[in-house]
Design a protein around this motif. Structure first.
Motif, short mmCIF file in Angstrom:
data_model
loop_
_atom_site.label_atom_id
_atom_site.label_comp_id
_atom_site.label_asym_id
_atom_site.label_seq_id
_atom_site.Cartn_x
_atom_site.Cartn_y
_atom_site.Cartn_z
N LYS A 1 50.68 44.18 60.16
CA LYS A 1 51.09 44.37 58.76
C LYS A 1 51.34 43.04 58.08
O LYS A 1 51.07 42.90 56.86
N LEU A 2 51.81 42.05 58.82
CA LEU A 2 52.04 40.74 58.23
C LEU A 2 50.73 40.08 57.83
O LEU A 2 50.65 39.41 56.78
N VAL A 3 49.68 40.26 58.63
CA VAL A 3 48.37 39.70 58.27
C VAL A 3 47.88 40.31 56.97
O VAL A 3 47.39 39.61 56.07
N GLY B 1 48.42 38.21 53.68
CA GLY B 1 47.17 37.78 53.08
C GLY B 1 47.05 38.20 51.62
O GLY B 1 46.56 37.43 50.78
N LEU B 2 47.51 39.41 51.30
CA LEU B 2 47.51 39.85 49.91
C LEU B 2 48.44 38.99 49.05
O LEU B 2 48.14 38.68 47.90
N LEU B 3 49.59 38.61 49.63
CA LEU B 3 50.49 37.71 48.93
C LEU B 3 49.82 36.37 48.65
O LEU B 3 49.93 35.81 47.54
N THR C 1 41.85 38.40 37.57
CA THR C 1 40.90 39.17 38.37
C THR C 1 41.47 39.56 39.72
O THR C 1 41.10 40.60 40.27
N ALA C 2 42.38 38.75 40.26
CA ALA C 2 42.90 39.03 41.60
C ALA C 2 44.08 40.00 41.57
O ALA C 2 44.21 40.85 42.47
N ALA C 3 44.96 39.89 40.55
CA ALA C 3 46.16 40.72 40.53
C ALA C 3 45.85 42.22 40.56
O ALA C 3 46.46 42.96 41.34
N PRO C 4 44.91 42.73 39.74
CA PRO C 4 44.60 44.17 39.84
C PRO C 4 44.07 44.56 41.21
O PRO C 4 44.41 45.65 41.71
N LEU C 5 43.27 43.70 41.83
CA LEU C 5 42.74 44.01 43.16
C LEU C 5 43.84 44.02 44.20
O LEU C 5 43.87 44.89 45.09
N VAL C 6 44.76 43.07 44.10
CA VAL C 6 45.88 43.02 45.05
C VAL C 6 46.77 44.25 44.87
O VAL C 6 47.17 44.90 45.86
N ASP D 1 49.34 35.17 32.79
CA ASP D 1 48.90 34.79 34.13
C ASP D 1 50.07 34.73 35.11
O ASP D 1 49.96 35.20 36.25
N THR D 2 51.17 34.16 34.66
CA THR D 2 52.35 34.06 35.53
C THR D 2 52.89 35.43 35.89
O THR D 2 53.23 35.69 37.05
N SER D 3 52.96 36.32 34.92
CA SER D 3 53.47 37.67 35.17
C SER D 3 52.57 38.44 36.14
O SER D 3 53.05 39.07 37.07
N LEU D 4 51.26 38.37 35.90
CA LEU D 4 50.34 39.08 36.79
C LEU D 4 50.43 38.56 38.21
O LEU D 4 50.48 39.34 39.17
N ARG D 5 50.47 37.24 38.34
CA ARG D 5 50.55 36.65 39.68
C ARG D 5 51.85 37.04 40.39
O ARG D 5 51.84 37.43 41.57
N ALA D 6 52.97 36.98 39.67
CA ALA D 6 54.27 37.27 40.28
C ALA D 6 54.41 38.76 40.63
O ALA D 6 54.95 39.11 41.68
N ILE D 7 53.94 39.64 39.75
CA ILE D 7 54.05 41.08 40.03
C ILE D 7 53.18 41.47 41.22
O ILE D 7 53.59 42.25 42.08
N ALA D 8 51.97 40.93 41.29
CA ALA D 8 51.10 41.23 42.42
C ALA D 8 51.71 40.72 43.73
O ALA D 8 51.69 41.41 44.76
N ALA D 9 52.27 39.50 43.69
CA ALA D 9 52.90 38.96 44.90
C ALA D 9 54.12 39.79 45.29
O ALA D 9 54.36 40.04 46.48
N SER D 10 54.90 40.23 44.30
CA SER D 10 56.07 41.07 44.59
C SER D 10 55.67 42.39 45.22
O SER D 10 56.35 42.89 46.12
#
Length: 248
Positions: A21-23, A27-29, A39-44, A101-110
């Motif tokens: 699960k960590l991989v 990896g998604l993070l 382009t990456a945030a919706p996919l993540v 961009d910052t919001s999309l990146r942070a929400i996807a990482a979260s």
């Protein structure tokens, strides 16, 4: 146990090795952090939703509620990036794009972090960290901090229920009047219980030497390969789509 612990113990992936699960979620993070966000945030987000809700069978309501808090915080925090106040409120040049961009990146990482939290027990993560060579005192601090957060949440829930039973939340005025006293009470009680727990753990063993009971589950190479394939597909799709949008 709090809802996140219950979900981590009862989901369909609870018996899977933490390394698998960590991989995937790690990896998604990483994809959310380094790839073009639009382009990456919706996919993540899609990959996290499929893995967590469809494959691991985590309750959608729990996942959404856990994500709403960080998403709202991120959205509010991005406003100062887009809006400047010097000389009157106005949009900063390029600020809106940077805020999006910052919001999309942070929400996807979260979402990736929350996905890992609702599918993996803390004991499994600590055991994996120790096997990976993380210093024992650092694992002890992480374990103690996690337990302290749980104590704080339980103390807050108990204080809120007691105030509600005394009809202290019937009107906005009454609710506001008890917030300060309730917060002080929660902090004091949580600190006292946290100190007692820390002393009890220190009496049992040296910091970082307490045992963590986990089942020995071998990592399956096929699942690791599947996760890596998904990550490569997300990276390739994101980069190619970004280049197409920018005429590359």
């Amino acid at each position: 146990m709090n809802p996140l612990d219950l979900s981590a113990a009862q989901n369909r992936w609870s018996s899977h090795p933490a390394a698998e699960k960590l991989v995937l979620y790690g990896g998604l993070l990483l994809c959310a952090m380094v790839l073009p966000p639009r382009t990456a945030a919706p996919l993540v987000l899609l990959a996290v939703a499929v893995a967590t809700l469809v494959l691991a069978r985590v309750r959608p309501r729990l996942f959404v509620l856990a994500l709403i808090g960080p998403a709202v915080f991120i959205a509010l925090g991005s406003v100062p990036i887009a809006v400047g106040l010097r000389g009157g409120p106005h949009l900063e040049p390029g600020g809106l794009d940077l805020a999006v961009d910052t919001s999309l990146r942070a929400i996807a990482a979260s979402s990736a972090t929350i996905g890992l939290a609702v599918t993996t027990l803390m004991a499994d993560m600590l055991d994996l960290a120790r096997r990976a060579g993380v210093p024992a005192p650092l694992c002890h601090v992480a374990d103690l901090t996690y337990r302290l957060v749980g104590i704080l949440i339980r103390s807050a829930r108990a204080a809120r229920e007691s105030v509600a039973l005394r009809l202290g939340l019937q009107t906005p005025r009454d609710a506001i009047s008890v917030i300060g006293a309730q917060s002080a009470l929660i902090f004091v009680r949580a600190t006292e219980r946290g100190r007692a727990m820390s002393e009890a753990m220190s009496l049992r063993a040296e910091p970082g030497m307490t045992a963590v009971l986990t089942a020995d589950r071998p990592v399956r190479p096929a699942r690791i390969a599947a996760s890596i394939t998904v990550l490569i597909a997300i990276a390739a799709t994101s980069i190619l789509t970004w280049r197409a949008w920018n005429g590359g």
